[in-house]
Scaffold this active site. Sequence first.
Site, PDB file in Angstrom:
ATOM      1  N   ASN A 158      81.614  35.337  47.374  1.00  0.00           N
ATOM      2  CA  ASN A 158      81.662  35.891  48.640  1.00  0.00           C
ATOM      3  C   ASN A 158      82.374  36.433  48.644  1.00  0.00           C
ATOM      4  OD1 ASN A 158      81.555  32.576  48.135  1.00  0.00           O
ATOM      5  ND2 ASN A 158      82.884  33.131  49.851  1.00  0.00           N
ATOM      6  N   HIS A 208      73.911  35.869  60.004  1.00  0.00           N
ATOM      7  CA  HIS A 208      75.030  36.686  60.554  1.00  0.00           C
ATOM      8  C   HIS A 208      75.929  37.607  59.723  1.00  0.00           C
ATOM      9  CE1 HIS A 208      78.623  34.706  59.299  1.00  0.00           C
ATOM     10  NE2 HIS A 208      77.761  33.679  58.934  1.00  0.00           N
ATOM     11  N   CYS A 332      86.841  30.948  55.806  1.00  0.00           N
ATOM     12  CA  CYS A 332      87.027  29.637  56.107  1.00  0.00           C
ATOM     13  C   CYS A 332      88.427  29.145  55.857  1.00  0.00           C
ATOM     14  CB  CYS A 332      86.625  28.619  55.587  1.00  0.00           C
ATOM     15  SG  CYS A 332      84.758  29.101  55.808  1.00  0.00           S
TER      16      CYS A 332
HETATM   17  N1  PLP Z   1      77.863  30.719  51.567  1.00  0.00           N
HETATM   18  C1  PLP Z   1      78.321  32.199  50.967  1.00  0.00           C
HETATM   19  C2  PLP Z   1      78.634  32.486  50.205  1.00  0.00           C
HETATM   20  C3  PLP Z   1      79.205  32.586  52.428  1.00  0.00           C
HETATM   21  O1  PLP Z   1      79.663  33.886  52.586  1.00  0.00           O
HETATM   22  C4  PLP Z   1      79.297  31.615  53.244  1.00  0.00           C
HETATM   23  C5  PLP Z   1      79.983  32.322  55.103  1.00  0.00           C
HETATM   24  O2  PLP Z   1      81.085  32.484  55.023  1.00  0.00           O
HETATM   25  C6  PLP Z   1      78.219  31.195  53.737  1.00  0.00           C
HETATM   26  C7  PLP Z   1      77.371  29.725  52.404  1.00  0.00           C
HETATM   27  C8  PLP Z   1      78.031  30.406  55.081  1.00  0.00           C
HETATM   28  O3  PLP Z   1      77.122  30.639  56.327  1.00  0.00           O
HETATM   29  P1  PLP Z   1      77.239  30.607  57.340  1.00  0.00           P
HETATM   30  O4  PLP Z   1      78.655  30.971  58.095  1.00  0.00           O
HETATM   31  O5  PLP Z   1      76.367  30.887  57.436  1.00  0.00           O
HETATM   32  O6  PLP Z   1      77.875  29.216  57.745  1.00  0.00           O
END
Ligand code: PLP
Length: 392
Positions: A158, A208, A332
Amino acid sequence: MFSFSPAIYLDYAATTPVDPAVREAMLPFLSDENFGNASSVHAFGQAARRAIDGARDTLAQAIGAQAGEIYFTSGGTEADNTALVGVLLAGRKRGRDHLVTTAIEHHAILDCTRFAQNALGFRVTVVPCDAEGFVDPEAVREAITDKTALVSVMHANNEVGTIQPVADIAAVARAAGAYFHTDAVQTFGQMPLAVDALGADLLTLSAHKIYGPKGVGALYVRTGTPFTPWLHGGQQEREKRAGTENAPGIVGFGKAVELLAGWRDGEAERLTRLRDNFITAICARVPDARLNGHPTHRLPNNVNLSFPGADGEALLLGLDMAGVAASSGSACASGSIEPSHVLLALGLPLAVAKSAVRFSLGRQTTADELARAAGIVADVAMSARGSGGGGV
Ligand code: PLP
């Protein structure tokens, strides 16, 4: 179709706006028209049940799964946690108590592995990546033991966008009798996903990131995968995930998935072109800017650049004031001064890691917007550097 503020939004990896067609599909489930509890036997409940099952079918079809292999969750985070803990708890019964994962996973995996280790007593091996963010299947092979219950490697990162050779890694895991989980939250909106081709026994999705609502996700669990539920209190989701289903969210997720087929392939091509032009435009103006992640084997919408000598937080604030919304890494991690664990895992020096900004493109991004953004980024980077922030 979408209406937007004049600011240039380049943070689609953090979240996407809800597609108006998704909102329309959800509205009846947020009104007194269709508010039933899907567990109720009466007509109100059964209408919700049918809608949820319809979304389940749509999702299953989109990834080459069976409807009975899809479990709706409160998002990608819960799906990731559920995959890890569910398979580890079941693995313990088979005498397997070891997890293999990588240094560049999302915190939804990494923090959960710490919990699995410290609170539940499982053993964890964290495999490194190379300078471009690739995880070597051979390194995974070496980390696996005859006690490994699960291997979890994300499909694409990400922060830096590197796309992993997950099918090769899955083959390594399966050859050793371990199950394979992949977090495909960032790839679902960028490329077709098929659980068989990926070799995934478990796969995480989130609504989302694909123009659906926040707070809803899904975990695919291949039939026959040993899995112990850890949310108790109801028989929902075939007794694997207790709790009244989020009918509006699930319906919205289903609609967003249904719409994917109409735009995803074309967008991937368009965004790849825009992405590469954007990188070129910034690097022409800021010659020592460096691209993090692999130059081509990356998500079509991901640009992650370091601006050595500047401070990432100062850059983000400057960009925000100049009307460009970006991120310092995963959503985050923003707002904290911790350097990105992903950039450190790629081997970046601390100060260079701290000077990174992630720009992520989406369906409303235009070439004109990016041309303006490139100029703003260059100006802000130069002045952030001039103010002496960070230092290399
Ligand atoms: N995994 C990855 C690779 C993400 O980019 C994200 C969110 O940024 C998540 C998990 C978490 O998903 P959620 O925001 O639906 O809890």
